[in-house]
Design a protein around this motif. Structure first.
Motif, PDB file in Angstrom:
ATOM      1  N   ILE A  56       0.784  -1.180  -0.052  1.00  0.00           N
ATOM      2  CA  ILE A  56      -0.076   0.055  -0.116  1.00  0.00           C
ATOM      3  C   ILE A  56       0.990   1.268   0.032  1.00  0.00           C
ATOM      4  CG2 ILE A  56      -1.655   1.490   1.563  1.00  0.00           C
ATOM      5  CD1 ILE A  56      -2.716  -1.479   2.335  1.00  0.00           C
ATOM      6  N   LEU A  57       2.014   1.141   0.960  1.00  0.00           N
ATOM      7  CA  LEU A  57       2.829   2.390   0.918  1.00  0.00           C
ATOM      8  C   LEU A  57       3.419   2.565  -0.662  1.00  0.00           C
ATOM      9  CD1 LEU A  57       4.515   1.876   4.610  1.00  0.00           C
ATOM     10  CD2 LEU A  57       2.570   3.784   3.683  1.00  0.00           C
ATOM     11  N   ASP A  58       3.965   1.522  -0.921  1.00  0.00           N
ATOM     12  CA  ASP A  58       4.775   1.487  -2.437  1.00  0.00           C
ATOM     13  C   ASP A  58       3.658   2.181  -3.278  1.00  0.00           C
ATOM     14  OD1 ASP A  58       6.956   1.092  -3.957  1.00  0.00           O
ATOM     15  OD2 ASP A  58       5.374  -0.247  -4.885  1.00  0.00           O
ATOM     16  N   THR A  59       2.437   1.765  -3.378  1.00  0.00           N
ATOM     17  CA  THR A  59       1.403   2.150  -4.410  1.00  0.00           C
ATOM     18  C   THR A  59       1.201   3.796  -3.972  1.00  0.00           C
ATOM     19  OG1 THR A  59       0.298   0.023  -4.395  1.00  0.00           O
ATOM     20  CG2 THR A  59      -0.951   1.985  -5.076  1.00  0.00           C
ATOM     21  N   GLN A  60       1.224   4.079  -2.805  1.00  0.00           N
ATOM     22  CA  GLN A  60       0.907   5.396  -2.430  1.00  0.00           C
ATOM     23  C   GLN A  60       1.968   6.426  -2.906  1.00  0.00           C
ATOM     24  OE1 GLN A  60       1.280   6.900   1.644  1.00  0.00           O
ATOM     25  NE2 GLN A  60      -0.905   7.485   1.293  1.00  0.00           N
ATOM     26  N   GLN A  61       3.478   5.904  -3.043  1.00  0.00           N
ATOM     27  CA  GLN A  61       4.349   6.905  -3.426  1.00  0.00           C
ATOM     28  C   GLN A  61       4.591   7.107  -4.902  1.00  0.00           C
ATOM     29  OE1 GLN A  61       6.779   8.078  -1.608  1.00  0.00           O
ATOM     30  NE2 GLN A  61       5.356   7.442   0.185  1.00  0.00           N
ATOM     31  N   GLN A  62       3.481   6.457  -5.820  1.00  0.00           N
ATOM     32  CA  GLN A  62       3.268   6.620  -7.120  1.00  0.00           C
ATOM     33  C   GLN A  62       2.483   7.804  -7.410  1.00  0.00           C
ATOM     34  OE1 GLN A  62       5.320   4.739  -8.908  1.00  0.00           O
ATOM     35  NE2 GLN A  62       5.750   3.568  -7.005  1.00  0.00           N
TER      36      GLN A  62
ATOM     37  N   SER B  38       3.906  19.251  -5.949  1.00  0.00           N
ATOM     38  CA  SER B  38       5.422  18.467  -5.433  1.00  0.00           C
ATOM     39  C   SER B  38       6.662  19.207  -5.950  1.00  0.00           C
ATOM     40  CB  SER B  38       5.226  17.181  -5.616  1.00  0.00           C
ATOM     41  OG  SER B  38       5.299  16.784  -6.817  1.00  0.00           O
ATOM     42  N   ILE B  39       7.609  19.125  -5.397  1.00  0.00           N
ATOM     43  CA  ILE B  39       8.967  19.652  -5.825  1.00  0.00           C
ATOM     44  C   ILE B  39       9.519  18.724  -6.878  1.00  0.00           C
ATOM     45  CG2 ILE B  39      11.426  19.990  -5.196  1.00  0.00           C
ATOM     46  CD1 ILE B  39      10.538  20.801  -2.597  1.00  0.00           C
ATOM     47  N   PRO B  40       9.457  17.312  -7.001  1.00  0.00           N
ATOM     48  CA  PRO B  40       9.969  16.682  -8.218  1.00  0.00           C
ATOM     49  C   PRO B  40       8.911  17.186  -9.324  1.00  0.00           C
ATOM     50  CG  PRO B  40       9.696  15.302  -6.451  1.00  0.00           C
ATOM     51  CD  PRO B  40       9.209  16.490  -6.023  1.00  0.00           C
ATOM     52  N   ALA B  41       7.580  17.229  -9.247  1.00  0.00           N
ATOM     53  CA  ALA B  41       6.727  17.633 -10.558  1.00  0.00           C
ATOM     54  C   ALA B  41       7.123  19.015 -11.005  1.00  0.00           C
ATOM     55  CB  ALA B  41       5.373  17.633  -9.918  1.00  0.00           C
TER      56      ALA B  41
ATOM     57  N   VAL C  42      14.622  15.519   3.473  1.00  0.00           N
ATOM     58  CA  VAL C  42      14.896  14.888   2.235  1.00  0.00           C
ATOM     59  C   VAL C  42      13.650  14.081   1.735  1.00  0.00           C
ATOM     60  CG1 VAL C  42      16.227  12.933   1.118  1.00  0.00           C
ATOM     61  CG2 VAL C  42      17.367  14.844   2.404  1.00  0.00           C
ATOM     62  N   LEU C  43      12.945  13.316   2.801  1.00  0.00           N
ATOM     63  CA  LEU C  43      11.994  12.751   2.465  1.00  0.00           C
ATOM     64  C   LEU C  43      10.696  13.547   1.702  1.00  0.00           C
ATOM     65  CD1 LEU C  43      11.223  10.162   5.510  1.00  0.00           C
ATOM     66  CD2 LEU C  43      12.513   9.743   3.188  1.00  0.00           C
ATOM     67  N   VAL C  44      10.324  14.579   2.153  1.00  0.00           N
ATOM     68  CA  VAL C  44       9.381  15.508   1.979  1.00  0.00           C
ATOM     69  C   VAL C  44       9.654  16.178   0.489  1.00  0.00           C
ATOM     70  CG1 VAL C  44       8.062  17.514   2.385  1.00  0.00           C
ATOM     71  CG2 VAL C  44       8.665  16.142   4.372  1.00  0.00           C
ATOM     72  N   VAL C  45      10.940  16.485   0.472  1.00  0.00           N
ATOM     73  CA  VAL C  45      11.448  17.324  -0.978  1.00  0.00           C
ATOM     74  C   VAL C  45      11.409  16.018  -1.817  1.00  0.00           C
ATOM     75  CG1 VAL C  45      13.299  18.211  -2.054  1.00  0.00           C
ATOM     76  CG2 VAL C  45      12.924  19.135   0.179  1.00  0.00           C
ATOM     77  N   GLY C  46      11.678  15.087  -1.797  1.00  0.00           N
ATOM     78  CA  GLY C  46      11.753  14.033  -2.750  1.00  0.00           C
ATOM     79  C   GLY C  46      10.312  13.298  -2.785  1.00  0.00           C
ATOM     80  N   SER C  47       9.456  13.694  -2.160  1.00  0.00           N
ATOM     81  CA  SER C  47       7.967  12.798  -2.389  1.00  0.00           C
ATOM     82  C   SER C  47       7.347  13.530  -3.480  1.00  0.00           C
ATOM     83  CB  SER C  47       7.133  13.053  -1.083  1.00  0.00           C
ATOM     84  OG  SER C  47       5.930  12.820  -1.319  1.00  0.00           O
ATOM     85  N   THR C  48       6.613  12.698  -4.132  1.00  0.00           N
ATOM     86  CA  THR C  48       5.822  13.292  -5.416  1.00  0.00           C
ATOM     87  C   THR C  48       4.554  13.794  -5.085  1.00  0.00           C
ATOM     88  OG1 THR C  48       5.288  11.201  -6.079  1.00  0.00           O
ATOM     89  CG2 THR C  48       7.067  12.070  -7.351  1.00  0.00           C
ATOM     90  N   TRP C  49       4.255  13.648  -3.515  1.00  0.00           N
ATOM     91  CA  TRP C  49       2.765  13.965  -3.181  1.00  0.00           C
ATOM     92  C   TRP C  49       3.174  14.949  -2.205  1.00  0.00           C
ATOM     93  CZ3 TRP C  49      -1.627  13.471  -5.132  1.00  0.00           C
ATOM     94  CH2 TRP C  49      -2.732  13.424  -4.630  1.00  0.00           C
ATOM     95  N   MET C  50       2.635  16.240  -2.265  1.00  0.00           N
ATOM     96  CA  MET C  50       2.997  17.332  -1.287  1.00  0.00           C
ATOM     97  C   MET C  50       1.774  17.496  -0.554  1.00  0.00           C
ATOM     98  SD  MET C  50       5.006  19.805  -0.175  1.00  0.00           S
ATOM     99  CE  MET C  50       6.477  19.775  -0.991  1.00  0.00           C
TER     100      MET C  50
END
Length: 451
Positions: free
Chosen positions: A335-341, A347-350, A400-408
């Protein structure tokens, strides 16, 4: 040899003022005091306006009102609040953020009783406000009611399996199983017997108490390290995003952070076994807390007692989780892996992907993000291993976790906050404030378009 931070004398400012005579001799001290007091009063007024005034029946701040939230779930402030628009909230938030930064940086004196009274009062205010800026609290209730009243495992099914439940119409993520820690979900199960209203306000009040506990622990940690404790407490307790998104939304991120900071406080008090257990408990509330583990272990060369505490807590939590949820609890990793998608445009990556001309967060972009996150975390760990501040290391890792997350999300930006408050790392504090500024700036087109 123990790797710990050497206590230093408190710096001048809100948390460690010099003597009265010394301050009178300082040029501009009275001006700084007045500016700090003015910013503090205005900050408290603006935060009060957001918390007390934004709870109207059709307010932007209360997403669940669009589903006709009853009085029992909207609370007493819904009767005095007005229908705040997104634009109105944005302007109040920007003004509050400016005052917050001024209070932290101008360097004037504030009476501790004023600061403590404001922090406690604002936490209580946001505790009785309607669920602000999110509907996640209804997911907490729904997962508990699924397991207790509908005999459905929340790690196997989403709330949609019980569409006639009283809480279902207020839930945002209806087809998604729980991504929350098994200990948190198990603890919420008894609330299902109390009804939606009592359950909701229990979570709101407990979150506010956890928030106050986190502020108190930040104060205690800073004091033990010889740093300005009142200033550290203000970093957390008067932060507009902490109050509006964390306490107002009733998010379990606040609980996770309170327990994580408690683990830090226990380690500073030389209680390593209890500290190790606490950090595992925090990760069983929300998985992101697991990033603190290696930094706590690096504090000394032979952390056997920390490891023993972690092992005991892990066995106990595994027994509780398997007893309540069975082996389906292991689906949490999927579930967590799916959420990371998931991808949010703010978000910063976007934003970086669009900046370099890419259509969005592609699989290649994700690979680059994962590599950069790994390198950044490895570098932080190496610095801590070589003697850098391990508490600041936790803050940098959370950042780092927040900045690297694709879900802000607003409550994600709170993760590094208490560790930045405790540490003496100015760069971490600046980076944390920059993250808040980025989040608020990203709300500009979103909220103005709705207001």
């Amino acid at each position: 040899m123990t790797r710990s931070v050497t206590p230093v004398a408190p710096k001048r400012g809100v948390g460690g003022p010099p003597s009265f005579a010394a301050r009178q001799a300082e040029p501009g001290s009275r001006t700084r005091d007045r500016l700090t007091l003015g910013a503090f009063v205005l900050l408290v007024a603006l935060l009060t306006a957001i918390g007390a005034g934004g709870g109207g029946k059709d307010s932007f701040l209360v997403p669940a009102t669009r589903r006709h939230l009853p009085d029992s779930l909207s609370g007493p402030l819904s009767r005095i609040g007005f229908d705040m628009t997104g634009a109105q909230f944005l302007w109040l938030l920007v003004a509050a953020a400016a005052c917050y930064v001024a209070v932290l940086t101008v360097g004037g004196r504030l009476r501790p009783r004023w600061v403590i009274g404001a922090i406690v009062g604002l936490h209580l205010l946001y505790a009785i406000a309607p669920p602000l800026l999110s509907k996640d609290i209804f997911s907490y209730l729904s997962y508990a009611r699924m397991g207790v009243l509908h005999n459905a495992n929340p790690y196997l099914h989403g709330p949609a399996i019980a569409p006639h439940d009283e809480v279902f119409k207020f839930v945002g993520w209806r087809h998604v199983p729980s991504a929350y820690g098994p200990l948190f979900t198990a603890v919420t199960y008894p609330l299902a017997y109390l009804g939606p209203a009592v359950s909701l306000w229990t979570i709101k009040v407990f979150t506010a108490l956890a928030g106050l506990g986190c502020v108190a622990l930040v104060y205690r940690c800073a004091e033990r390290l010889g740093r300005a404790p009142l200033l550290a407490a203000m970093w957390v307790g008067l932060n507009p995003l902490w109050l509006a998104y964390g306490i107002g939304g009733g998010h379990n991120d606040v609980i996770m952070l309170a327990i994580s900071v408690g683990a830090v406080a226990l380690l500073l008090a030389e209680r390593p076994m209890a500290s190790g257990a606490a950090v595992i408990v925090s990760a069983a509330v929300k998985a992101s807390a697991i990033v603190t583990v290696p930094f706590m272990l690096l504090r000394q060369p032979r952390p056997w007692r920390e490891l023993a505490g972690m092992a005991v807590a892990l066995v106990a939590i595994a027994a509780i989780s398997l007893g309540v949820f069975g082996t389906d609890v292991f689906r949490l990793f999927h579930i967590l892996d799916t959420q990371q998608q998931l991808v949010s445009g703010d978000s910063i990556p976007a934003q970086m992907a669009h900046f370099v001309g890419l259509p969005g967060v592609t699989s290649e972009v994700r690979q680059v993000i994962h590599v950069l996150e790994f390198l950044a975390l490895t570098w932080i760990l190496l610095r801590v291993w070589r003697g850098s501040d391990w508490i600041a290391g936790i803050g940098w890792a959370m950042l780092v976790l927040v900045v690297g997350s694709t879900w802000m999300l607003g409550w994600y930006t709170l993760w590094p906050l208490p560790f930045a408050a405790i540490s003496n790392d100015r760069r971490l504090r600046f980076a944390t404030l920059s993250l808040f500024a980025y989040f608020v700036a990203q709300r500009w087109p979103i909220l103005l378009g709705q207001g």
